[in-house]
Design an enzyme around this catalytic site. Structure first.
Site, PDB file in Angstrom:
ATOM      1  N   GLY A   1      41.075  -2.392  -8.035  1.00 36.09           N
ATOM      2  CA  GLY A   1      41.792  -2.159  -9.172  1.00 36.09           C
ATOM      3  C   GLY A   1      41.690  -0.885  -9.484  1.00 36.09           C
ATOM      4  CB  CYS A   2      43.924   1.157 -11.492  1.00 32.46           C
ATOM      5  SG  CYS A   2      44.266   0.071 -12.991  1.00 32.46           S
ATOM      6  CE1 TYR A   3      41.516   1.427 -17.462  1.00 33.51           C
ATOM      7  CE2 TYR A   3      41.949  -0.866 -17.445  1.00 33.51           C
ATOM      8  CZ  TYR A   3      42.489   0.251 -17.985  1.00 33.51           C
ATOM      9  OH  TYR A   3      43.177   0.570 -19.308  1.00 33.51           O
ATOM     10  N   PRO A   4      38.561  -0.225 -11.852  1.00 32.06           N
ATOM     11  CG  PRO A   4      38.302  -2.398 -10.997  1.00 32.06           C
ATOM     12  CD  PRO A   4      39.344  -1.622 -11.729  1.00 32.06           C
ATOM     13  CB  THR A   5      39.823   3.036  -7.937  1.00 30.79           C
ATOM     14  OG1 THR A   5      39.998   2.072  -7.347  1.00 30.79           O
ATOM     15  CG2 THR A   5      39.523   4.338  -7.206  1.00 30.79           C
TER      16      THR A   5
END
Lengths: 351, 351, 351, 351
Positions: D149-153
């Site tokens: 996911g974007c936030y996790p990256t």
């Protein structure tokens, strides 16, 4: 009818002051000045005021200002205000200073953060910090009001109920993650604030060194009766207006219970604490439930919206506050202060 | 591997040239210069190039430029380019000049619009106007390419098929209502281009006096074999990139028929005319049907999108064209020209 | 104190009406309705109104509306208004309708453009077109005001002086290149109006088929006493608010001279014509000189700014007009009309 | 030449995948599908691809997908991917899934956060979490990559060096204040994401309940070998693209010393730690010094920029990370994973 003047009329704060004062039925704008090459009708500088205000803006001059105004708003850069304030006070005029020059009671701290000697220590003492929610009764009597900074307004209003009621675990844990629109940087010709550089961008700046930090610290510490520490990270948003601050604090669990003297859900208790603290305030709105706090609800208004979210398992409280940096964070609050000083209805021209 | 240098690397056009050239498998960026206080890695000026380009930007210097580059892109302000072009040509380097200095064949017109004497009339003659759709074969041989302006690229491509085929009623009726993003104004510290002044705004400027007008006129008149007149109203949009031009022309009804040599719907005939004119062009897209032309379809690309709407009862044709002002309107077209000059595949690095 | 109600309170026009009416000292908002699932405090729908307005928005109902209001603003979609207007008029209430339902005098044209049978032809006759600059005396007496569309307001105000004074060469040459902010499209959940689709974009739409065209035509033709033709190309800008129209007209040279009965510069003559035409108008500002017309000067205001640029060698006049589409183009003009109908000071709540 | 297909080609992630893959010299886009009414050329859906890609987008169908593609990118909504992944794996195709369906190893947590039964537990086990900086060697062998996911990256890359080296004091103190552009919400027709609702706005949402939290937790806990807790407050910015995360952590002072085995300034030690951790990574840039981290430096790129600021007197470390949510946070990382799986040069098509 009160005659008002603005020194520093050509910046964004000056522009907003004019907009608000034009809607005020008990005042008349009689004097406008700024660092300007030649006298110029204000409607040539801000064409939006054409057909609305017929005053010429000129270089500031004590005699003319004093002879035409009962009260003066100073929307000047920091370190410039203190050259003008003594002249107006001496002439027995009331002054609302929107710069930082009279906000910090400790001149050494001022001098460290604003990199300039304070040249009017005498009047520093009598200046009242113009946050009506905390100092209304002093503002009523004030000759000189030091209008709060934009970040401090949102931070202090967001934290005051907790600190005044001693609900924090310890001061060292407060984190203020602040976001502001670009008008907060003033009306200036700098490459870094040009449209093509900023549009569609976002970044943090002046991490833990922003000049508004000592102001927040002074007010929180005064409220708490002890030294309050915090971390402050401002971010620049590519929008014109608005400040949103996301504040993270560690709670002192026992304090909540003691203060509230009741059982039950901690978030509800704290909401009650906030609502109670601000129950008579016309411009603070405690929001609960789903909606959340957003810039669009406060931009163009003098409101400070506040909401809280509590995570008891972490002893964590998140407070979110939002204001319009040019209104509650500057010109609107200044007019609110004037309304208080002149015993006008406090909301006049502000809704 | 061709070694390329950029003079004027720190503006938006320079930045875009670097972005495009970094994707080009047959070139290597070997030299960057700009009016800069001290030598600075380009990745300190544009942090987006960190880990991508390790070249130091320095004040321009003929010897170093010439010794490290096969071809030079000049992304300099108007009137500065002509000081550098002769030196590079003399050293037998190829030059693609993105300024206006070599676009206008009539030096008097140049001097009137750019308020400066032309100091390199000698090379003006050999300069090839770098619009590949019109001058591809000349560009192949060119030593000096005068890369077109952004507004002229969109205007000339939008009108060329009509003018080349003599479909206009009379030149006096062309109206070009142009809209541009802010990067078109360059990377400059001016109050009028600051974020807070421009955001959420829009206005017309330089009505019928814009410096790109003689360039449009020169190219249209050359295409038409006669003096073409038009009205040009540019508008500034609060977006970063993109030019959209809405062009209004009066048709010469008989010409359409004669040129097309067939019956039927006039709009269809004209669409066919446009498609035919650009049928081999990799970067011109004739659009038909509902979708329309919009900035988002061309921004970030080297395409020029064109559509037409015909109103036969008014003998009126509306042409809408769109480009990215920094790509097809500047850096992309410059690289397209380089690809042509070096016989590279024309679309290399551009899709 | 006049009691006002809004039918259709949850759109952008309804929101703006509330904002303006809250500043009006002679009215009280007593009734709000909209197509809504269940009765909801308006401050839950628009949190910006918290602490400012304590009215519940509910499904519209004739009896409640009539019993609580003296005047009703209808901010409804086209073809919905005409179901409600007759009920309110029958109950002897005054109505200001912001939809298009009562603007077009010819029901056939209405039915063609709005694709619906007109179900209240009876009241169509008595409706007064609510452009105060042209119909002020009729508005004073009106029971039903058809508040103008946003594009027509800017177009008709920009062209009225020319057409009323017969300065145009011939109607067939008028070109209106219009640009609007996104709120003009209403408050709707459509992919094409989502942020990520529109941000940083711009495009033309409904070329020469926009539903505001018959309204512009009706008003211009009435003013000119003859059929006025024009081309209309609206464009969507990625800004929230504001309309700017760039209008191109061919002049009738002799008319200018005759009307003005004096020698001299044509642009000056025409400026005088415009100033004279609007000399008593509080909300039309004729601008001259360098500054130009821009959205930011009118956004948030009820002003229509107009400037002209004349090119005598082409017999061409360019008129640029700007308004805030939600204020002078909708809610502000509606309140201006109410002020006229109730003989209030016309600028009340509008500056 | 590898044949690639995209299932879910009409969202923003699908659009970005196409853009990137079109620049990839070793792949060919052979198949596009989406929930679509009728087969439609992709260039009618995204006109920007006209003249660049001539593939028809149709309803997904296993046989056609499998017969035309070597590898499939699934840019589908959560809970839809797991219906398609087993079919493609069964046909022995490689799959890069950009949904959340295969990211969480614990199906119960998946089911709690995504409110749906997991219907393909079998393949969950073999899925490799596609963060190349941590799992590169596993990705090389993977049949199924669960693209992060974007936030996790941005969060995991920002915290990995600290957690892997055990420099944190205790997990309970991590605060992640995240800010994202609007494309992160997908391509959807919702009022709340419409331009006029979001433009010039900002707000926090899903405080401590965002569905990306278990993904961050899983990865950080795996890296740390213990349960890592944190607070996560996402904010929506009115920009198209980009994520910036401001992360506040309490340091474990002794760990820093032990790990680094040297004296000196703590911030420098930590910078060294970060640089060392990512020294071979092509897409992580550790930034130091004044410049700071900003969206504009990463938007349009596959980079993750990271900087740190250390306040030893508070044992506080602030980490700021930035990515383009559609590139390193989705499509770019997916192509990076494909490059690794096929042993292509990892940066191909990504700079």
């Amino acid at each position: 009818m009160v005659n008002v003047g603005i020194i520093g009329a050509t910046g964004y704060t000056g522009e907003e002051l004019i907009s608000i004062l034009l809607r005020h039925p008990q005042v008349r704008i009689t004097y406008l000045s700024a660092k300007i090459e030649k006298p110029t009708p204000i409607s040539d500088i801000f064409p939006k005021f054409r057909n609305r205000l017929n005053v010429t803006c000129r270089l500031p001059e004590t005699d003319l200002a004093v002879s035409t105004c009962d009260v003066l708003f100073l929307a000047l850069p920091h370190t410039v205000s203190m050259d003008w304030v003594p002249r107006f006070l001496k002439a027995n005029r009331r002054v609302i200073d929107l710069s930082a020059d009279y906000r910090l009671k400790d001149k050494k701290i001022y001098e460290r953060f604003y990199k300039n000697r304070h040249r009017d220590v005498h009047n520093l003492k009598q200046a009242v910090y113009g946050l009506p929610e905390i100092y209304r009764s002093k503002i009523k009597q004030a000759r000189l009001v030091a209008n709060p900074g934009c970040y401090p307004t949102a931070a202090v209003l967001g934290l005051a109920p907790l600190i005044a009621c001693d609900v924090l675990s310890g001061q060292e844990d407060i984190i203020i993650d602040a976001k502001t629109g670009v008008t907060g940087a003033g009306r200036r010709a700098l490459l870094e604030y040009s449209f093509s550089e900023l549009n569609e961008d976002m970044y943090a700046y002046k991490i833990n060194i922003h000049q508004h930090m000592p102001e927040i610290k002074q007010e929180l510490s005064k409220l708490g009766g002890k030294n309050i520490k915090f971390t402050f990270v401002p971010h620049l948003l590519s929008v014109n207006r608005g400040i949103l601050e996301t504040i993270y604090v560690k709670l002192n669990q026992s304090s909540v219970r003691n203060n509230q003297k009741r059982k039950g859900n901690k978030e509800k208790d704290l909401l009650k604490l906030y609502k109670n603290f601000y129950k008579k305030e016309p411009f603070v709105r405690i929001r609960e439930g789903d909606g959340g706090i957003r810039l669009r609800d406060v931009v163009g208004t003098n409101f400070c919206d506040i909401t809280i979210r509590c995570f008891p398992e972490k002893d964590l409280l998140i407070i979110i506050t939002a204001i319009d940096n040019l209104i509650k964070g500057a010109a609107g609050q200044a007019v609110q202060n004037m309304n208080i000083m002149y015993d006008f209805y406090e909301q006049t021209a502000l809704v």
